[in-house]
Scaffold this motif. Structure first.
Motif, PDB file in Angstrom:
ATOM      1  N   PRO A  73       0.858  -1.240   0.249  1.00  0.00           N
ATOM      2  CA  PRO A  73      -0.199   0.179  -0.149  1.00  0.00           C
ATOM      3  C   PRO A  73       0.638   1.294   0.099  1.00  0.00           C
ATOM      4  CG  PRO A  73       0.082  -1.101   2.416  1.00  0.00           C
ATOM      5  CD  PRO A  73       0.696  -2.185   1.002  1.00  0.00           C
ATOM      6  N   TYR A  74       2.098   1.386   0.832  1.00  0.00           N
ATOM      7  CA  TYR A  74       2.953   2.635   0.360  1.00  0.00           C
ATOM      8  C   TYR A  74       3.612   2.850   0.113  1.00  0.00           C
ATOM      9  CZ  TYR A  74       1.700   2.913   5.692  1.00  0.00           C
ATOM     10  OH  TYR A  74       0.787   3.409   6.974  1.00  0.00           O
ATOM     11  N   LYS A  75       3.592   1.874  -1.010  1.00  0.00           N
ATOM     12  CA  LYS A  75       4.724   1.919  -2.589  1.00  0.00           C
ATOM     13  C   LYS A  75       3.248   2.770  -3.002  1.00  0.00           C
ATOM     14  CE  LYS A  75       8.618  -1.202  -3.282  1.00  0.00           C
ATOM     15  NZ  LYS A  75       8.477  -2.313  -3.050  1.00  0.00           N
ATOM     16  N   ILE A  76       2.661   2.512  -3.337  1.00  0.00           N
ATOM     17  CA  ILE A  76       1.166   2.576  -4.291  1.00  0.00           C
ATOM     18  C   ILE A  76       0.709   3.879  -4.070  1.00  0.00           C
ATOM     19  CG2 ILE A  76      -1.263   2.159  -5.366  1.00  0.00           C
ATOM     20  CD1 ILE A  76       0.580  -0.167  -6.237  1.00  0.00           C
ATOM     21  N   ARG A  77       0.636   3.877  -2.449  1.00  0.00           N
ATOM     22  CA  ARG A  77       0.197   5.470  -1.826  1.00  0.00           C
ATOM     23  C   ARG A  77       1.516   6.499  -3.179  1.00  0.00           C
ATOM     24  NH1 ARG A  77      -1.474   4.081   4.341  1.00  0.00           N
ATOM     25  NH2 ARG A  77      -2.973   2.025   3.319  1.00  0.00           N
ATOM     26  N   SER A  78       2.553   6.071  -3.205  1.00  0.00           N
ATOM     27  CA  SER A  78       3.596   7.053  -3.677  1.00  0.00           C
ATOM     28  C   SER A  78       3.945   7.566  -5.002  1.00  0.00           C
ATOM     29  CB  SER A  78       4.585   6.758  -2.921  1.00  0.00           C
ATOM     30  OG  SER A  78       5.231   5.654  -4.153  1.00  0.00           O
ATOM     31  N   ILE A  79       2.594   6.677  -5.697  1.00  0.00           N
ATOM     32  CA  ILE A  79       2.890   6.314  -7.064  1.00  0.00           C
ATOM     33  C   ILE A  79       1.690   7.165  -7.637  1.00  0.00           C
ATOM     34  CG2 ILE A  79       4.841   5.648  -7.706  1.00  0.00           C
ATOM     35  CD1 ILE A  79       3.087   3.105  -8.679  1.00  0.00           C
ATOM     36  N   ILE A  80       0.530   7.230  -6.673  1.00  0.00           N
ATOM     37  CA  ILE A  80      -1.076   7.544  -7.445  1.00  0.00           C
ATOM     38  C   ILE A  80      -0.793   8.779  -7.046  1.00  0.00           C
ATOM     39  CG2 ILE A  80      -1.945   5.360  -7.163  1.00  0.00           C
ATOM     40  CD1 ILE A  80      -3.339   6.309  -4.991  1.00  0.00           C
ATOM     41  N   GLY A  81      -2.256  10.078  -7.206  1.00  0.00           N
ATOM     42  CA  GLY A  81      -2.637  10.575  -6.731  1.00  0.00           C
ATOM     43  C   GLY A  81      -4.171  10.792  -6.183  1.00  0.00           C
ATOM     44  N   VAL A  82      -4.991  11.424  -5.677  1.00  0.00           N
ATOM     45  CA  VAL A  82      -5.882  11.182  -5.317  1.00  0.00           C
ATOM     46  C   VAL A  82      -6.563  12.688  -5.492  1.00  0.00           C
ATOM     47  CG1 VAL A  82      -7.681   9.735  -3.938  1.00  0.00           C
ATOM     48  CG2 VAL A  82      -6.003   9.194  -4.583  1.00  0.00           C
ATOM     49  N   GLN A  83      -8.054  12.624  -5.426  1.00  0.00           N
ATOM     50  CA  GLN A  83      -9.139  13.808  -5.389  1.00  0.00           C
ATOM     51  C   GLN A  83     -10.350  13.599  -4.956  1.00  0.00           C
ATOM     52  OE1 GLN A  83      -9.608  17.270  -5.956  1.00  0.00           O
ATOM     53  NE2 GLN A  83     -10.474  17.472  -7.945  1.00  0.00           N
ATOM     54  N   PRO A  84     -10.489  13.476  -3.711  1.00  0.00           N
ATOM     55  CA  PRO A  84     -11.722  13.069  -3.027  1.00  0.00           C
ATOM     56  C   PRO A  84     -13.356  13.962  -3.667  1.00  0.00           C
ATOM     57  CG  PRO A  84      -9.991  14.005  -1.631  1.00  0.00           C
ATOM     58  CD  PRO A  84      -9.592  14.318  -2.758  1.00  0.00           C
ATOM     59  N   GLN A  85     -13.952  13.000  -3.194  1.00  0.00           N
ATOM     60  CA  GLN A  85     -15.174  13.834  -4.222  1.00  0.00           C
ATOM     61  C   GLN A  85     -15.537  15.757  -3.590  1.00  0.00           C
ATOM     62  OE1 GLN A  85     -18.905  12.705  -3.665  1.00  0.00           O
ATOM     63  NE2 GLN A  85     -18.663  10.569  -4.641  1.00  0.00           N
ATOM     64  N   THR A  86     -15.355  15.843  -2.523  1.00  0.00           N
ATOM     65  CA  THR A  86     -15.371  17.216  -1.985  1.00  0.00           C
ATOM     66  C   THR A  86     -13.596  17.334  -1.230  1.00  0.00           C
ATOM     67  OG1 THR A  86     -15.999  15.855   0.363  1.00  0.00           O
ATOM     68  CG2 THR A  86     -17.346  17.133  -0.878  1.00  0.00           C
ATOM     69  N   PRO A  87     -13.274  18.273  -1.644  1.00  0.00           N
ATOM     70  CA  PRO A  87     -11.531  18.939  -1.529  1.00  0.00           C
ATOM     71  C   PRO A  87     -12.194  19.284   0.445  1.00  0.00           C
ATOM     72  CG  PRO A  87     -12.569  19.765  -2.965  1.00  0.00           C
ATOM     73  CD  PRO A  87     -13.371  18.831  -2.171  1.00  0.00           C
ATOM     74  N   GLY A  88     -11.311  18.844   0.872  1.00  0.00           N
ATOM     75  CA  GLY A  88     -11.103  19.376   1.966  1.00  0.00           C
ATOM     76  C   GLY A  88      -9.909  19.372   2.577  1.00  0.00           C
ATOM     77  N   PHE A  89      -9.875  21.137   3.416  1.00  0.00           N
ATOM     78  CA  PHE A  89      -8.394  21.282   3.548  1.00  0.00           C
ATOM     79  C   PHE A  89      -7.929  21.754   4.930  1.00  0.00           C
ATOM     80  CE2 PHE A  89      -7.939  20.852  -1.358  1.00  0.00           C
ATOM     81  CZ  PHE A  89      -6.991  20.387  -1.276  1.00  0.00           C
ATOM     82  N   GLN A  90      -7.481  21.898   5.318  1.00  0.00           N
ATOM     83  CA  GLN A  90      -7.543  22.284   6.646  1.00  0.00           C
ATOM     84  C   GLN A  90      -7.156  24.022   6.520  1.00  0.00           C
ATOM     85  OE1 GLN A  90      -4.145  20.477   9.213  1.00  0.00           O
ATOM     86  NE2 GLN A  90      -2.648  23.126   7.950  1.00  0.00           N
TER      87      GLN A  90
END
Lengths: 252, 369
Positions: A73-90
């Protein structure tokens, strides 16, 4: 044949004994926009979340660039980008700082201004994310997901709730991402979006893929089967009128 | 590894800046504990000497009676309410507990009787049911005062006397207990109330979920939060120390470096409880009841608002093992009793045990969404 980046085989997921994803298989090629369509509850989001390592895979395999999703999973996470449905940022965090944080999450150090300029947010670099409009937030969210130059980019219903101008702007942005050689996988409810944007689409229903091809080919197949519309289709629709009158330019 | 720690550093720095942009967070971190300090410090500062709130009703016209009132009001022992001139006024105030007693000097008080060369008389102390102890003590004080005057008026031998002498042993004032209790309260606030408010909010907005799609590890996120809390917490405690030293005459006799190290340890350990609760909860509603169950016993039994020595012994033994008790005791032992870290092994031991427990739980129950 183009190089395959994502390979999904017999992918399965069930909740409380009910199969939500029922052994689906598909491939995504390098540098294409791949759309997953389907009514609510068809299993689109669950499929994406399994490939994104957010949900456990019950059966079958998914591999990205030859790396198995379930075991790395960690190797995969470093080569994918994810844009969720509702972008939330602090909140109370500047755009440059958020870019720095996302890059840091991947262990990278970047020039935030360069990324913000790419999506016309350079002037907003010191603004907090809560002061952005919906379209600006979506653009920012996309660039934040690309700070580490991923191989595959996932978007879950990216244009829901945006006005026609912002949608068109986002489409061209997604096409630019594709043209950089990044494979884009998105889900959508909008058929016009799938038709104009996606190189290939998969239609899902009740956990199965019931069709998979280019939009043109799918339409042609339907017409071949003798389908005719009840009403003669005009060469333009209401959205074309709206865009013609109000222009393609983004609204602040 | 270096890259993983770089991640921690960036998260720590940016989130630290964010704290200083958040007025609400600043209020709760810096001002809120100070408000408590002023309230409790103010309550305690008058405790150093015994004093009584009294009314004096003087019905005597004798000069001695005026002289005697002058004697009484000289020291700090009697705080005389000068507005009161009648018994009905005095009774009302005593009924409300604002006065401890009323001293009546009857018309005959201080009159020189025919054939005598000195004044005589009897003062009367009036009190209500609830003030019996105060009235008894006050009567004794008056007795002693009159006795010392009697000696001058009539020569008598006083073969047996008593006197007082202050010991050189430094002793803790009640403010020392109050102050370290409030330190504990501030640590509870920063370590537990902070995370249980912030994490469910971050989850609701999908912020943690988004971070979950990156290779960020839970330990990196925790570590950056830990360093941030330690830095902000230590600043807030430093402000409390400064105010307590400047305004409430707190004497810190211990080593400041040891004190800071000890307080950081305390903050990080208590933060683990907040991380476990906030990291586990899906939303605010879920976390509130559990947080109350955990926080309230510590608030009342660990010595935050009243010292533990005032509790029954069995309760002291039980509350020894609450996570916050060794933090408060240790802070007091170092700051006001000048002990060193190696002398407070039992406190450090209990804290270390809790540190392991709470972080083991926190890592296990953490959820990104």
């Amino acid at each position: 044949m183009a190089k395959i980046i994502l390979e999904v085989e017999n992918l399965q997921k069930s909740y409380d004994g009910k199969k939500v994803v029922n052994g689906i298989s598909f491939n995504v090629e390098k540098g294409e926009i791949f759309g997953i369509l389907g009514p609510n509850g068809a299993g689109k989001t669950t499929t994406l979340e399994m490939i994104e390592t957010l949900r456990e895979i019950d059966g079958g395999t998914a591999t990205i660039a030859g790396i198995d999703v379930a075991t790395n999973p960690y190797k995969i996470r470093s080569i994918i980008g994810v844009q969720p449905q509702t972008p939330g940022f602090q909140d109370k965090t500047k755009l440059t700082e958020l870019i720095q944080m996302f890059a840091a999450a991947y262990g990278e150090k970047v020039n935030p201004k360069k990324f913000l300029d790419e999506v016309n947010l350079g002037e907003k670099k010191d603004a907090y994310v809560e002061s952005l409009s919906g379209g600006q937030k979506q653009r920012f969210s996309i660039v934040a997901a690309l700070v580490h130059n991923p191989k595959v980019f996932f978007l879950d219903e990216p244009t829901t709730g945006l006005d026609p101008q912002a949608r068109r702007n986002l489409w061209s942005l997604i096409e630019e991402v594709r043209d950089r050689g990044i494979s884009v996988i998105l889900t959508t409810h909008y058929m016009d979006e799938a038709e104009m944007l996606c190189d290939r689409i998969a239609i899902m229903d009740q956990g199965n893929i019931i069709a998979l091809d280019t939009p043109k080919k799918l339409i042609k197949d339907l017409l071949k089967r003798g389908f005719t519309k009840k009403q003669q289709v005009e060469q333009a629709n209401l959205e074309d009128v709206f865009i013609d009158m109000t222009g393609k330019g983004l609204r602040k | 590894m270096k890259r993983k720690l770089y991640t921690v550093k960036v998260f720590f720095i940016i989130n630290l800046r964010r704290v200083f942009r958040d007025r609400m967070a600043l209020f709760f971190t810096f001002l809120f504990p100070l408000i408590f300090l002023f309230v409790f410090g103010g309550l305690n500062s008058g405790n150093k000497s015994v004093s009584f709130n009294v009314a004096i009703i003087n019905e005597s016209k004798a000069p001695f009676s005026t002289f005697f009132i002058g004697e009484l009001t000289k020291g700090k022992t009697f705080k005389v309410d000068k507005d009161i001139t009648t018994f009905s006024q005095a009774d009302e105030k005593m009924g409300r507990g604002e006065l401890d007693a009323t001293i009546e000097l009857p018309a005959s008080f201080g009159q020189t009787l025919p054939g005598q060369d000195h004044p005589t008389g009897q003062a009367v102390v009036h009190y209500t049911q609830n003030n019996q102890n105060a009235a008894n003590t006050l009567t004794n004080v008056l007795q002693a005062k009159l006795q010392s005057i009697n000696v001058h008026l009539v020569h008598t031998d006083t073969p047996l006397t008593v006197t007082t002498k202050q010991s050189n042993q430094r002793s803790l004032s009640s403010f020392d207990y109050t102050f370290t209790g409030l330190l504990g309260f501030a640590i509870l606030g920063a370590g537990i109330f902070g995370p249980i408010n912030i994490f469910p909010e971050l989850k609701k907005m999908g912020i943690l979920r988004r971070l979950h799609t990156t290779p960020l590890r839970v330990w990196q996120y925790f570590l950056s939060t830990m360093i941030g809390s330690a830095v902000v917490g230590l600043m807030s405690l430093a402000v409390m120390f400064a105010v307590a030293i400047a305004m409430f005459h707190l004497k810190v006799v211990g080593n400041y470096v040891e004190l800071a190290a000890f307080l950081i340890f305390g903050i990080v350990m208590i933060l683990g409880i907040g991380l476990a609760l906030g990291g586990w909860a899906k939303n605010e509603r879920q976390v509130a009841p559990l947080a109350n169950i955990i926080v309230f016993p510590m608030m009342f039994l660990s010595g935050t608002f009243f010292p533990r020595y005032a509790m029954p012994e069995w309760l002291q033994h039980v509350s020894d093992f609450l996570p916050l008790s060794p933090v408060i005791d240790g802070a007091r032992l170092i700051a006001t009793e000048g002990q060193h870290l190696w002398q407070i092994g039992s406190q450090l031991g209990i804290m270390a045990a809790w540190l392991v427990i709470v972080y083991a739980v926190a890592f296990r129950v953490f959820r990104w969404e």
